[in-house]
Design a protein around this motif. Structure first.
Motif, PDB file in Angstrom:
ATOM      1  N   ALA A 365       0.830  -1.281   0.179  1.00  0.00           N
ATOM      2  CA  ALA A 365      -0.205   0.042  -0.007  1.00  0.00           C
ATOM      3  C   ALA A 365       1.010   1.287  -0.015  1.00  0.00           C
ATOM      4  O   ALA A 365       0.564   2.249  -0.683  1.00  0.00           O
ATOM      5  N   LEU A 366       1.731   1.394   0.845  1.00  0.00           N
ATOM      6  CA  LEU A 366       2.680   2.342   0.808  1.00  0.00           C
ATOM      7  C   LEU A 366       3.437   2.662  -0.589  1.00  0.00           C
ATOM      8  O   LEU A 366       3.546   3.820  -0.895  1.00  0.00           O
ATOM      9  N   VAL A 367       3.780   1.473  -1.179  1.00  0.00           N
ATOM     10  CA  VAL A 367       4.549   1.876  -2.401  1.00  0.00           C
ATOM     11  C   VAL A 367       3.760   2.285  -3.679  1.00  0.00           C
ATOM     12  O   VAL A 367       3.969   3.181  -4.021  1.00  0.00           O
ATOM     13  N   ARG A 368       2.417   1.937  -3.235  1.00  0.00           N
ATOM     14  CA  ARG A 368       1.539   2.353  -4.372  1.00  0.00           C
ATOM     15  C   ARG A 368       1.247   3.865  -4.093  1.00  0.00           C
ATOM     16  O   ARG A 368       1.044   4.828  -5.015  1.00  0.00           O
ATOM     17  N   LEU A 369       1.117   4.299  -2.753  1.00  0.00           N
ATOM     18  CA  LEU A 369       0.475   5.723  -2.371  1.00  0.00           C
ATOM     19  C   LEU A 369       2.162   6.346  -2.779  1.00  0.00           C
ATOM     20  O   LEU A 369       1.941   7.606  -3.641  1.00  0.00           O
ATOM     21  N   LEU A 370       3.288   6.143  -2.493  1.00  0.00           N
ATOM     22  CA  LEU A 370       4.357   6.869  -2.910  1.00  0.00           C
ATOM     23  C   LEU A 370       4.574   7.155  -4.512  1.00  0.00           C
ATOM     24  O   LEU A 370       5.219   8.344  -4.943  1.00  0.00           O
ATOM     25  N   VAL A 437      -4.536   3.339   3.756  1.00  0.00           N
ATOM     26  CA  VAL A 437      -3.115   3.736   3.538  1.00  0.00           C
ATOM     27  C   VAL A 437      -2.830   4.751   4.489  1.00  0.00           C
ATOM     28  O   VAL A 437      -1.605   5.238   4.742  1.00  0.00           O
ATOM     29  N   TYR A 438      -3.672   5.624   4.709  1.00  0.00           N
ATOM     30  CA  TYR A 438      -3.072   6.999   5.482  1.00  0.00           C
ATOM     31  C   TYR A 438      -2.459   6.587   6.849  1.00  0.00           C
ATOM     32  O   TYR A 438      -1.557   7.456   7.254  1.00  0.00           O
ATOM     33  N   PRO A 439      -2.887   5.781   7.705  1.00  0.00           N
ATOM     34  CA  PRO A 439      -2.101   5.679   8.908  1.00  0.00           C
ATOM     35  C   PRO A 439      -0.784   5.024   8.574  1.00  0.00           C
ATOM     36  O   PRO A 439       0.160   5.129   9.503  1.00  0.00           O
ATOM     37  N   ILE A 440      -0.623   4.373   7.391  1.00  0.00           N
ATOM     38  CA  ILE A 440       0.560   3.802   7.169  1.00  0.00           C
ATOM     39  C   ILE A 440       1.585   4.706   6.566  1.00  0.00           C
ATOM     40  O   ILE A 440       2.708   5.123   7.018  1.00  0.00           O
ATOM     41  N   ALA A 443       2.686   6.745   9.817  1.00  0.00           N
ATOM     42  CA  ALA A 443       3.679   6.213  10.646  1.00  0.00           C
ATOM     43  C   ALA A 443       5.069   6.407   9.901  1.00  0.00           C
ATOM     44  O   ALA A 443       6.286   6.306  10.322  1.00  0.00           O
ATOM     45  N   PHE A 444       5.163   6.330   8.594  1.00  0.00           N
ATOM     46  CA  PHE A 444       6.207   6.495   7.617  1.00  0.00           C
ATOM     47  C   PHE A 444       6.902   7.539   8.010  1.00  0.00           C
ATOM     48  O   PHE A 444       8.013   7.948   7.998  1.00  0.00           O
ATOM     49  N   LEU A 449      11.142  10.957  11.555  1.00  0.00           N
ATOM     50  CA  LEU A 449      11.628  12.092  12.632  1.00  0.00           C
ATOM     51  C   LEU A 449      12.379  11.807  13.760  1.00  0.00           C
ATOM     52  O   LEU A 449      12.086  12.482  14.782  1.00  0.00           O
ATOM     53  N   ILE A 450      12.613  10.432  13.832  1.00  0.00           N
ATOM     54  CA  ILE A 450      13.181   9.849  15.038  1.00  0.00           C
ATOM     55  C   ILE A 450      14.981  10.001  15.082  1.00  0.00           C
ATOM     56  O   ILE A 450      15.337  10.067  14.041  1.00  0.00           O
TER      57      ILE A 450
END
Length: 554
Positions: A365-370, A437-440, A443-444, A449-450
């Protein structure tokens, strides 16, 4: 010029992802290709754009419709120079010198260099990558045995370039409206109908197309995927004619035509009910290519602007002595490096999650979003960078003797190919609903930011506030009806793109001192560019950012 040797940022990125022996081999290959792209291929690209554009030879001497597409000899040499270096094939077959396969990062590094000189030719390469992906992953054994050796050729056999024909005149981006038919005939099919914007027409050995089998349901779910050879075994055209080639604003090297199929022999690929799913996978691969082409054009535009400014005197001094010029070059260098880093981070994730088919649902899901976010943002930036390069040149920038007009013309199509900003905004909304995908994504961003460098703590606080603002907007949009949500799609996409860029810059700064300065410029450009910058960070860090006058590594 050598596009690879001059690009220290690209070298740094590749050293992060490649093992030492692969990096040594790849650097040698990319250095050779970088020199070729900056010189011979660039000269051929100019000839093709100005004088040697593809031409449709409709009829032979006897009046027979042969629908032959002529390309110039320099273009043919660029085909050899590029494919023989494994830009497609080493994704699937062994590199002789290393005894291992390549990867998407290497292929896209080649594409990045190529796009700096000939974005029009990188389109056929993209289509070949997509068609090969579909055949290798979903075709039956017989089709693979017959066609893969040609699709993966590095000179040992006849090369078949690939194509993917989707667009029909009544549908455009609405693929579900497609009406091209597939009629079964024994163990193959016959294709009837028109594809309205078919790129690499006449140069491909095979094309993959979507068509509707007789009796299949309407809409996108009723489309099946087919392999269509361009030629019959006797060398004649396979049941098609080319009505005309498109007269395009840019990317003139790639022949794009209107194709009429009248009984073309075709072979079903995979499950007939999953054609749209297969093609969407290939589309995402092509969208990454689009982003790579965009950062390539951005890099060339920056190089042209920088080199011109370094040598152009005005009002008694070189352009680079003027603060306003320094601000522009520092901004262009910073944004291009960050977006290049973000794209190759995406490529590395894609290679692991999609390319090797071993990612979790959340990673997919993150890959598709990015992909959607970075394709949209980089395409828009490619146009802006081309404009900036023209402005840096002044009147010369508008003259076709310089590369800058071609960069602008070629860049414009990147916002259209593989989905406009509107389509990509809708894709993001679909991913919100379909894959949560938004919560993912949140978190990304938070993970990046750590442990930020001490010099960027204040900037990281700003980024966290911007993420909170996005949370509020997304939560509000969730309360709206589906139609009204689309009003906010691009707005959300742009805010997400800003966040991806700034956290990429911060992440890079954890390892490299110079990247801390770039991160400061990046955050200013995304969140404070309309405010008076009393610190003058572009000028403060100009030498480090533009001329690399600090050590790259901590």
């Amino acid at each position: 010029m050598n596009f690879y040797k001059e690009d220290l940022n690209l070298q740094m990125i590749l050293s992060k992802y490649f093992k030492e022996d692969f990096f040594v081999w790849a650097s040698k290959e990319l250095e050779e290709f970088g020199e070729l792209c900056a010189n011979e291929i660039d000269q051929r690209a100019t000839h093709t754009d100005r004088e040697g554009q593809p031409r449709l030879i409709k009829y032979d001497a006897y009046g027979n419709d042969i629908s032959h597409v002529w390309v110039n000899e320099g273009y043919k040499q660029t085909v050899k120079d590029t494919y023989n270096r494994g830009i497609v094939s080493y994704l699937y077959k062994t590199i002789p010198e290393l005894g291992i396969k390549g990867n998407y990062i290497y292929s896209y590094a080649q594409g990045y260099l190529l796009s700096q000189t000939e974005a029009g030719f990188y389109c056929p390469v993209t289509l070949s990558m997509a068609a090969t992906f579909l055949v290798e992953r979903y075709a039956d054994v017989a089709l693979k045995e017959k066609y893969l050796p040609h699709l993966l050729s590095t000179g040992e056999t006849e090369l078949y370039e690939g194509a993917t024909f989707l667009t029909e005149r009544q549908g455009g981006s609405d693929v579900g409206a497609n009406v091209v038919k597939a009629i079964k005939e024994g163990d193959y099919y016959r294709i009837y109908g028109e594809k309205y914007f078919a790129s690499n027409a006449g140069q491909c050995g095979i094309t993959t197309i979507l068509a509707r089998i007789e009796g299949a349901p309407s809409g996108s779910k009723g489309l099946s995927l087919f392999l269509v050879p361009w030629k019959n075994d006797d060398g004649t055209n396979n049941g098609f004619t080319i009505r005309r080639l498109k007269d395009k604003l840019g990317v003139r090297a790639v022949p794009s035509g209107e194709i009429e199929f009248d009984g073309a022999k075709a072979f079903l690929i995979g499950d007939p009910s999953k054609g749209i799913n297969y093609m969407m996978e290939a589309l995402n691969l092509s969208r990454i290519c689009n982003a790579v082409a965009s950062i390539g054009i951005m890099r060339r535009a920056f190089l042209e602007a920088k080199k011109y400014a370094e040598n152009r005197p005005a009002f008694g001094q070189l352009l680079t002595n003027f603060p306003m010029i320094q601000e522009t070059l520092a901004k262009l260098a910073s944004i291009q490096e960050v977006q290049t880093s973000a794209v190759f981070n995406l490529v590395a994730l894609y290679d692991r999650v999609i390319g090797k088919e071993n990612g979790t649902n959340e990673e997919q899901a993150l890959v598709r979003l990015l992909i959607a976010i970075l394709k949209m943002r980089t395409a828009e930036e490619a146009i802006h960078y081309s404009h900036e390069a023209i402005e840096m040149h002044g009147g010369n920038g508008y003259i076709e003797d310089f590369v800058t007009p071609r960069l602008l013309r070629d860049a414009q199509v990147l916002t259209v190919w593989e989905g406009t900003a509107n389509i990509l905004g809708l894709e993001i909304l679909r991913l919100f609903k379909k894959m949560n995908v938004y919560p993912i994504f949140k978190a990304f961003i938070e993970e990046k930011l750590i442990d930020v460098p001490k010099s960027l703590v204040e900037e990281s606080i700003i980024v966290k506030k911007k993420l909170d603002e996005l949370n509020e907007i997304v939560n509000y949009v969730y309360t709206l009806d589906v139609n009204t949500q689309t009003y906010y799609a691009k707005k959300i996409a742009n805010k997400m793109a800003d966040l991806v860029e700034v956290v990429t810059a911060i992440e890079d700064a954890k390892e490299h001192i110079r990247k801390e300065y770039i991160a400061k410029v990046m955050i200013h450009e995304r969140y404070f560019k309309d405010e008076i910058n009393k610190e003058q960070i572009h000028l403060k860090y100009y030498d480090e950012i533009v001329d690399h006058k600090v050590s790259i590594n901590k």
